[in-house]
Motif scaffolding. Sequence first.
Motif, PDB file in Angstrom:
ATOM      1  N   GLY A   1       0.831  -1.144   0.149  1.00 37.44           N
ATOM      2  CA  GLY A   1       0.081   0.080   0.049  1.00 37.44           C
ATOM      3  C   GLY A   1       0.973   1.283  -0.008  1.00 37.44           C
ATOM      4  O   GLY A   1       1.922   1.176  -0.255  1.00 37.44           O
ATOM      5  N   LYS A   2       0.246   2.314   0.281  1.00 35.93           N
ATOM      6  CA  LYS A   2       0.896   3.621   0.402  1.00 35.93           C
ATOM      7  C   LYS A   2       1.508   3.921   1.698  1.00 35.93           C
ATOM      8  O   LYS A   2       0.795   3.061   2.648  1.00 35.93           O
ATOM      9  N   ASN A   3       2.468   4.828   1.723  1.00 37.24           N
ATOM     10  CA  ASN A   3       2.920   5.290   2.941  1.00 37.24           C
ATOM     11  C   ASN A   3       4.045   4.213   3.865  1.00 37.24           C
ATOM     12  O   ASN A   3       3.648   4.008   5.028  1.00 37.24           O
ATOM     13  N   ASN A   4       4.281   3.393   2.966  1.00 37.63           N
ATOM     14  CA  ASN A   4       5.271   2.379   3.467  1.00 37.63           C
ATOM     15  C   ASN A   4       4.610   1.256   4.261  1.00 37.63           C
ATOM     16  O   ASN A   4       4.893   0.253   4.924  1.00 37.63           O
TER      17      ASN A   4
ATOM     18  N   ASN B   1     -10.382  10.068  -4.011  1.00 33.84           N
ATOM     19  CA  ASN B   1      -9.964   9.355  -5.210  1.00 33.84           C
ATOM     20  C   ASN B   1     -11.023   8.781  -5.916  1.00 33.84           C
ATOM     21  O   ASN B   1     -11.002   8.211  -6.823  1.00 33.84           O
TER      22      ASN B   1
ATOM     23  N   LYS C   1       2.542  -2.705  -9.149  1.00 36.34           N
ATOM     24  CA  LYS C   1       2.827  -1.633  -8.019  1.00 36.34           C
ATOM     25  C   LYS C   1       2.054  -1.980  -6.927  1.00 36.34           C
ATOM     26  O   LYS C   1       2.342  -1.094  -5.647  1.00 36.34           O
ATOM     27  N   ASN C   2       1.122  -2.759  -7.030  1.00 37.08           N
ATOM     28  CA  ASN C   2       0.243  -3.173  -5.760  1.00 37.08           C
ATOM     29  C   ASN C   2       0.838  -4.487  -4.887  1.00 37.08           C
ATOM     30  O   ASN C   2       0.258  -4.660  -3.806  1.00 37.08           O
TER      31      ASN C   2
ATOM     32  N   ASP D   1      -5.659   7.084  -9.177  1.00 36.70           N
ATOM     33  CA  ASP D   1      -4.313   6.997  -8.894  1.00 36.70           C
ATOM     34  C   ASP D   1      -3.693   8.312  -8.764  1.00 36.70           C
ATOM     35  O   ASP D   1      -3.343   8.971  -7.855  1.00 36.70           O
ATOM     36  N   LYS D   2      -3.290   8.834 -10.094  1.00 36.50           N
ATOM     37  CA  LYS D   2      -2.937  10.062 -10.253  1.00 36.50           C
ATOM     38  C   LYS D   2      -3.857  11.397 -10.467  1.00 36.50           C
ATOM     39  O   LYS D   2      -3.467  12.516 -10.225  1.00 36.50           O
TER      40      LYS D   2
END
Length: 653
Positions: free
Chosen positions: A90-93, A286, A130-131, A337-338
Amino acid sequence: MRTYLLIITLLCSSFFFSQKFLDPPKLDIEDLKLASYAKNASEPAEVLYKSYHYYITYGDLHLDVVSRVKIYKKDDAKKFLEEEIYTYMGKNNNVEKVTSLKINTYNLDNGKIATTTVDKNSKYQSKENKNYSVTKFAFENVKDGSVLEYKYSVVSPFLYVIPRVMVEDIVPIRYFEYVFDAPKHFGYNINYKGSLNPQKRDVSEKFLYGTDCRTYRFAYNDIAAYKDEKYVNNIDNYRTSIRAELNSTDFPLTSNGAYSTGMSGGFKSYGVSWDDIRKQLYEDENFGDELKRNNLVKEILPEDIKSIKDKKERAAAVLKFAQNKYKWDGDYTAFTDKGIKQLIATNSGNSAEINLMLVLLMRSAGLDAEPVLLSTIGRGLLTSYSPSIAMLNYVIVFIDFDGKPVLYDATSKMTTPSLIRPAALNYYGFVMTKTDAKQINIFCPEKSVTYLTVEAKLNPDGTFVGNFSDRDTMLYAMMNSESYNKDKDAYQKESYKERYKFPYTNIKTGATEKGDFETSFDFDSDSFVDGIGGKLVFNPLLFLYNKSHEFDQTEERRSPIELMTGYDKIKKVTITLPDGYAFENVPKSKKFRTEDNAIQYVYKVTQEGNKLTVETTTTVEDPVYPKEYYPAFKQIFDNITKMEGQVVTAVKK
């Protein structure tokens, strides 16, 4: 023999009811001695023991898995010789990690158990996208008769959705258990799908891991194999499975007024209905925030599109504009996402970015467009009774034209109004407006048609020369076009070179002006005719007749028949004889159908002098049929095979 079988049954029952949860039995040398599965010697393997244990401690989700599989036929059990463990990034480590992994192969060596442990070098990790990251490993020293065992643990910071666990498999299972332990301040829905009932069940409150917990424990023994079946989009939709999903939290206050977990406290609901999920979507930056970006798209659409008077034509023009301007990056997701701003800058984005952009473009053209959230075929079926935001991974667009709904999808240049990407044709979706969530059907709206056409001339020497064309419409056209554009050589090899072994030339493939997809070629072959007693004998359908069919399942059907689309398959072969030759033993026309006309077949023969035309039409009206239709499909296609196996004779006058 009857007494022996009774003893075996009693021993198995005794093992099961004495088996404790989370207590793997020791490997029994008698299992290594087994040469085949007792109930069906054709089975390639048998799962002896499998356990999934999920539990939450100190804000983390833990998973312990134990698997032990008996291999009877190594060459037919390849699924079990290599394994993959997927972990989410996921995001943020925030990432999931495999914290331990043990892999052993057991064999008999002079009457004793010999263990082969997989070396660390045989285990490797790769980044799939990426996931997700995947840890892969293969068992070593595997033989017929081996027992394969692995144990691993995963720690995860993601508590919202506990991954779905499949209970049934393609081979029989002797014992299977599922355990999920969660602190009481976490409320989970346990979504149970399938026809298999656990023989042992424990749903209760216990003191575990230093806190009060709710525990869900299910155990099964002697599970029959659930084999893969043809014409099923995703067989896991029908196998028994279990999935837990967080619906609420309720963290208590301590004596000093702080919440005991350090997390935001009090009662909080995370979604117990599809309307709750709708609210979450519109509160998400999002998704909901992206639908507020009307100012970004004000000047994008040309005025000649906005000025189209007919609303359906205007919507179709907006779709075509978006298809030509934006390119899908291949990522299936319900969230940006972006973001749409980046999509405008780069003209490339994920499925949510492209189709949320399509919503905004439709609205800027004065059309009442709303997003539809759904799950792709690979993700699994949505159900009205089991809401799940985690199952959502695709967005399309919905417009209601005076009570007639039309769907739009701009991720492919081949989609048209109501004809969306094949992966998204998954029974149901939910129209998510600002005020409500409404379930709608997601099916292919019209039948696809395949036209197979042959014009051929027979020469006196028994060779045929002619032309062949294969044209598809609707969903079939889209599927073939995308396969062709992805890898042209692979498409032609699989579709034609491997299917037709005779010589052909001048092959042409591509989309037509009408949006159909067509392949054609010329041929010159001596492989269609047998010379018997001075006569030329051949099948009037040449290379288009069905030698067999795929409705050949002998076991009882367990899943529905899923065909993606209803269809007409039309074969038309016209054969011209050389001068001085005539036809003999010409087959007669015939038709047959089911009582409800759901499946129909016509074999039509027309003769004009030395020219013979055989035209067959196979009609299947709907994209999905219940499993009870399988015998009808089998019978109809058996008859089709017989009809198309007929031959005709050409004789010299």
